[in-house]
Design a protein around this motif. Structure first.
Motif, PDB file in Angstrom:
ATOM      1  N   ASP A  62       0.829  -1.215   0.000  1.00  0.00           N
ATOM      2  CA  ASP A  62       0.000   0.000   0.000  1.00  0.00           C
ATOM      3  C   ASP A  62       0.862   1.263   0.000  1.00  0.00           C
ATOM      4  O   ASP A  62       0.494   2.272  -0.597  1.00  0.00           O
ATOM      5  CB  ASP A  62      -0.915   0.000   1.226  1.00  0.00           C
ATOM      6  N   SER A  63       2.010   1.208   0.646  1.00  0.00           N
ATOM      7  CA  SER A  63       2.857   2.395   0.792  1.00  0.00           C
ATOM      8  C   SER A  63       3.476   2.854  -0.518  1.00  0.00           C
ATOM      9  O   SER A  63       3.955   3.995  -0.602  1.00  0.00           O
ATOM     10  CB  SER A  63       3.964   2.120   1.810  1.00  0.00           C
ATOM     11  N   VAL A  64       3.480   2.005  -1.549  1.00  0.00           N
ATOM     12  CA  VAL A  64       4.108   2.384  -2.816  1.00  0.00           C
ATOM     13  C   VAL A  64       3.130   2.419  -3.986  1.00  0.00           C
ATOM     14  O   VAL A  64       3.508   2.807  -5.098  1.00  0.00           O
ATOM     15  CB  VAL A  64       5.287   1.442  -3.160  1.00  0.00           C
ATOM     16  N   LYS A  65       1.888   2.027  -3.757  1.00  0.00           N
ATOM     17  CA  LYS A  65       0.897   2.014  -4.841  1.00  0.00           C
ATOM     18  C   LYS A  65       0.756   3.400  -5.446  1.00  0.00           C
ATOM     19  O   LYS A  65       0.669   4.400  -4.729  1.00  0.00           O
ATOM     20  CB  LYS A  65      -0.449   1.536  -4.310  1.00  0.00           C
ATOM     21  N   GLY A  66       0.743   3.439  -6.773  1.00  0.00           N
ATOM     22  CA  GLY A  66       0.606   4.704  -7.478  1.00  0.00           C
ATOM     23  C   GLY A  66       1.923   5.423  -7.708  1.00  0.00           C
ATOM     24  O   GLY A  66       1.972   6.398  -8.455  1.00  0.00           O
ATOM     25  N   ARG A  67       2.996   4.968  -7.044  1.00  0.00           N
ATOM     26  CA  ARG A  67       4.301   5.599  -7.203  1.00  0.00           C
ATOM     27  C   ARG A  67       5.335   4.654  -7.828  1.00  0.00           C
ATOM     28  O   ARG A  67       6.206   5.098  -8.574  1.00  0.00           O
ATOM     29  CB  ARG A  67       4.830   6.069  -5.841  1.00  0.00           C
ATOM     30  N   PHE A  68       5.248   3.375  -7.519  1.00  0.00           N
ATOM     31  CA  PHE A  68       6.206   2.389  -8.019  1.00  0.00           C
ATOM     32  C   PHE A  68       5.524   1.491  -9.054  1.00  0.00           C
ATOM     33  O   PHE A  68       4.331   1.190  -8.940  1.00  0.00           O
ATOM     34  CB  PHE A  68       6.708   1.501  -6.884  1.00  0.00           C
ATOM     35  N   THR A  69       6.316   1.037 -10.032  1.00  0.00           N
ATOM     36  CA  THR A  69       5.825   0.108 -11.042  1.00  0.00           C
ATOM     37  C   THR A  69       6.834  -1.006 -11.251  1.00  0.00           C
ATOM     38  O   THR A  69       8.001  -0.731 -11.539  1.00  0.00           O
ATOM     39  CB  THR A  69       5.573   0.819 -12.375  1.00  0.00           C
ATOM     40  N   ILE A  70       6.380  -2.240 -11.112  1.00  0.00           N
ATOM     41  CA  ILE A  70       7.231  -3.396 -11.387  1.00  0.00           C
ATOM     42  C   ILE A  70       6.944  -3.872 -12.804  1.00  0.00           C
ATOM     43  O   ILE A  70       5.784  -3.877 -13.248  1.00  0.00           O
ATOM     44  CB  ILE A  70       7.007  -4.527 -10.358  1.00  0.00           C
ATOM     45  N   SER A  71       7.997  -4.260 -13.513  1.00  0.00           N
ATOM     46  CA  SER A  71       7.841  -4.781 -14.864  1.00  0.00           C
ATOM     47  C   SER A  71       8.960  -5.781 -15.125  1.00  0.00           C
ATOM     48  O   SER A  71       9.901  -5.892 -14.341  1.00  0.00           O
ATOM     49  CB  SER A  71       7.871  -3.647 -15.892  1.00  0.00           C
ATOM     50  N   ARG A  72       8.859  -6.494 -16.248  1.00  0.00           N
ATOM     51  CA  ARG A  72       9.890  -7.464 -16.583  1.00  0.00           C
ATOM     52  C   ARG A  72      10.046  -7.565 -18.086  1.00  0.00           C
ATOM     53  O   ARG A  72       9.102  -7.321 -18.850  1.00  0.00           O
ATOM     54  CB  ARG A  72       9.555  -8.832 -15.971  1.00  0.00           C
ATOM     55  N   ASP A  73      11.261  -7.938 -18.492  1.00  0.00           N
ATOM     56  CA  ASP A  73      11.579  -8.198 -19.885  1.00  0.00           C
ATOM     57  C   ASP A  73      12.158  -9.614 -19.930  1.00  0.00           C
ATOM     58  O   ASP A  73      13.326  -9.816 -19.603  1.00  0.00           O
ATOM     59  CB  ASP A  73      12.571  -7.165 -20.401  1.00  0.00           C
ATOM     60  N   ASN A  74      11.345 -10.577 -20.305  1.00  0.00           N
ATOM     61  CA  ASN A  74      11.792 -11.971 -20.271  1.00  0.00           C
ATOM     62  C   ASN A  74      12.893 -12.248 -21.297  1.00  0.00           C
ATOM     63  O   ASN A  74      13.697 -13.160 -21.114  1.00  0.00           O
ATOM     64  CB  ASN A  74      10.610 -12.911 -20.466  1.00  0.00           C
ATOM     65  N   ALA A  75      12.935 -11.474 -22.360  1.00  0.00           N
ATOM     66  CA  ALA A  75      13.998 -11.649 -23.360  1.00  0.00           C
ATOM     67  C   ALA A  75      15.356 -11.243 -22.803  1.00  0.00           C
ATOM     68  O   ALA A  75      16.391 -11.713 -23.275  1.00  0.00           O
ATOM     69  CB  ALA A  75      13.681 -10.846 -24.606  1.00  0.00           C
ATOM     70  N   LYS A  76      15.349 -10.351 -21.807  1.00  0.00           N
ATOM     71  CA  LYS A  76      16.587  -9.867 -21.196  1.00  0.00           C
ATOM     72  C   LYS A  76      16.827 -10.454 -19.813  1.00  0.00           C
ATOM     73  O   LYS A  76      17.783 -10.075 -19.133  1.00  0.00           O
ATOM     74  CB  LYS A  76      16.569  -8.345 -21.102  1.00  0.00           C
ATOM     75  N   ASN A  77      15.965 -11.364 -19.384  1.00  0.00           N
ATOM     76  CA  ASN A  77      16.100 -11.957 -18.039  1.00  0.00           C
ATOM     77  C   ASN A  77      16.192 -10.888 -16.957  1.00  0.00           C
ATOM     78  O   ASN A  77      16.994 -11.007 -16.012  1.00  0.00           O
ATOM     79  CB  ASN A  77      17.322 -12.878 -17.959  1.00  0.00           C
ATOM     80  N   THR A  78      15.391  -9.853 -17.079  1.00  0.00           N
ATOM     81  CA  THR A  78      15.511  -8.709 -16.179  1.00  0.00           C
ATOM     82  C   THR A  78      14.137  -8.274 -15.657  1.00  0.00           C
ATOM     83  O   THR A  78      13.164  -8.261 -16.417  1.00  0.00           O
ATOM     84  CB  THR A  78      16.193  -7.529 -16.887  1.00  0.00           C
ATOM     85  N   VAL A  79      14.108  -7.922 -14.382  1.00  0.00           N
ATOM     86  CA  VAL A  79      12.930  -7.310 -13.779  1.00  0.00           C
ATOM     87  C   VAL A  79      13.313  -5.912 -13.312  1.00  0.00           C
ATOM     88  O   VAL A  79      14.454  -5.662 -12.919  1.00  0.00           O
ATOM     89  CB  VAL A  79      12.380  -8.167 -12.623  1.00  0.00           C
ATOM     90  N   TYR A  80      12.360  -4.997 -13.397  1.00  0.00           N
ATOM     91  CA  TYR A  80      12.606  -3.598 -13.080  1.00  0.00           C
ATOM     92  C   TYR A  80      11.665  -3.115 -11.983  1.00  0.00           C
ATOM     93  O   TYR A  80      10.571  -3.651 -11.791  1.00  0.00           O
ATOM     94  CB  TYR A  80      12.379  -2.726 -14.322  1.00  0.00           C
ATOM     95  N   LEU A  81      12.107  -2.077 -11.291  1.00  0.00           N
ATOM     96  CA  LEU A  81      11.236  -1.372 -10.357  1.00  0.00           C
ATOM     97  C   LEU A  81      11.409   0.116 -10.618  1.00  0.00           C
ATOM     98  O   LEU A  81      12.447   0.689 -10.279  1.00  0.00           O
ATOM     99  CB  LEU A  81      11.562  -1.702  -8.896  1.00  0.00           C
ATOM    100  N   GLN A  82      10.426   0.705 -11.269  1.00  0.00           N
ATOM    101  CA  GLN A  82      10.427   2.149 -11.504  1.00  0.00           C
ATOM    102  C   GLN A  82       9.827   2.823 -10.283  1.00  0.00           C
ATOM    103  O   GLN A  82       8.690   2.534  -9.897  1.00  0.00           O
ATOM    104  CB  GLN A  82       9.604   2.482 -12.746  1.00  0.00           C
ATOM    105  N   MET A  83      10.604   3.729  -9.680  1.00  0.00           N
ATOM    106  CA  MET A  83      10.176   4.399  -8.463  1.00  0.00           C
ATOM    107  C   MET A  83      10.070   5.886  -8.720  1.00  0.00           C
ATOM    108  O   MET A  83      11.081   6.532  -9.032  1.00  0.00           O
ATOM    109  CB  MET A  83      11.176   4.115  -7.331  1.00  0.00           C
ATOM    110  N   ASN A  84       8.869   6.416  -8.631  1.00  0.00           N
ATOM    111  CA  ASN A  84       8.609   7.847  -8.853  1.00  0.00           C
ATOM    112  C   ASN A  84       8.135   8.503  -7.563  1.00  0.00           C
ATOM    113  O   ASN A  84       7.668   7.823  -6.637  1.00  0.00           O
ATOM    114  CB  ASN A  84       7.545   8.019  -9.935  1.00  0.00           C
TER     115      ASN A  84
END
Length: 121
Positions: A62-84
């Protein structure tokens, strides 16, 4: 064995943004549920976000909803966390996590080494 390498932490002013990355070993990355956790000094590790195999299902603290976004690129074996819109209370060591063989979970078996995020006021 799954190896995870977290990068992208740093020092940022309140209101700023950072993007964390987590590179995973293994050819079956698309079968890993992934997540991010954080641990502030003197506090227990807490859940931040999780994402399913395909990226179609996500969950956030709840503390990060609306500000952080998790995503992944399976072709690059990478997961991201965008923090705004970062806040000083977001200051912590951030860890990515993996669990092979499940579509989605918030409980993980493998952990990265962590990357420090510091938000100044």
């Amino acid at each position: 064995q799954v190896q995870l390498v977290d990068t992208g932490g740093g020092l940022v002013q309140a209101g700023g943004s950072l993007r964390l990355s987590c590179a995973a070993s293994g050819r079956a990355f698309s079968n890993y549920a992934m997540g991010w956790f954080r641990q502030a000094p003197g506090k227990e590790r807490q859940f931040v976000a999780a994402i399913s195999w395909s990226g179609g299902l996500t969950d956030y603290a709840d503390s990060v909803k609306g500000r952080f976004t998790i995503s992944r690129d399976n072709a690059k074996n990478t997961v991201y966390l965008q923090m705004n819109n970062l806040k000083p209370e977001d200051t912590a060591v951030y860890y990515c996590a993996a669990k092979p063989g499940v579509i989605f979970t918030t409980r993980f078996d493998y952990w990265g080494q962590g990357t420090q995020v510091t938000v100044s006021s």
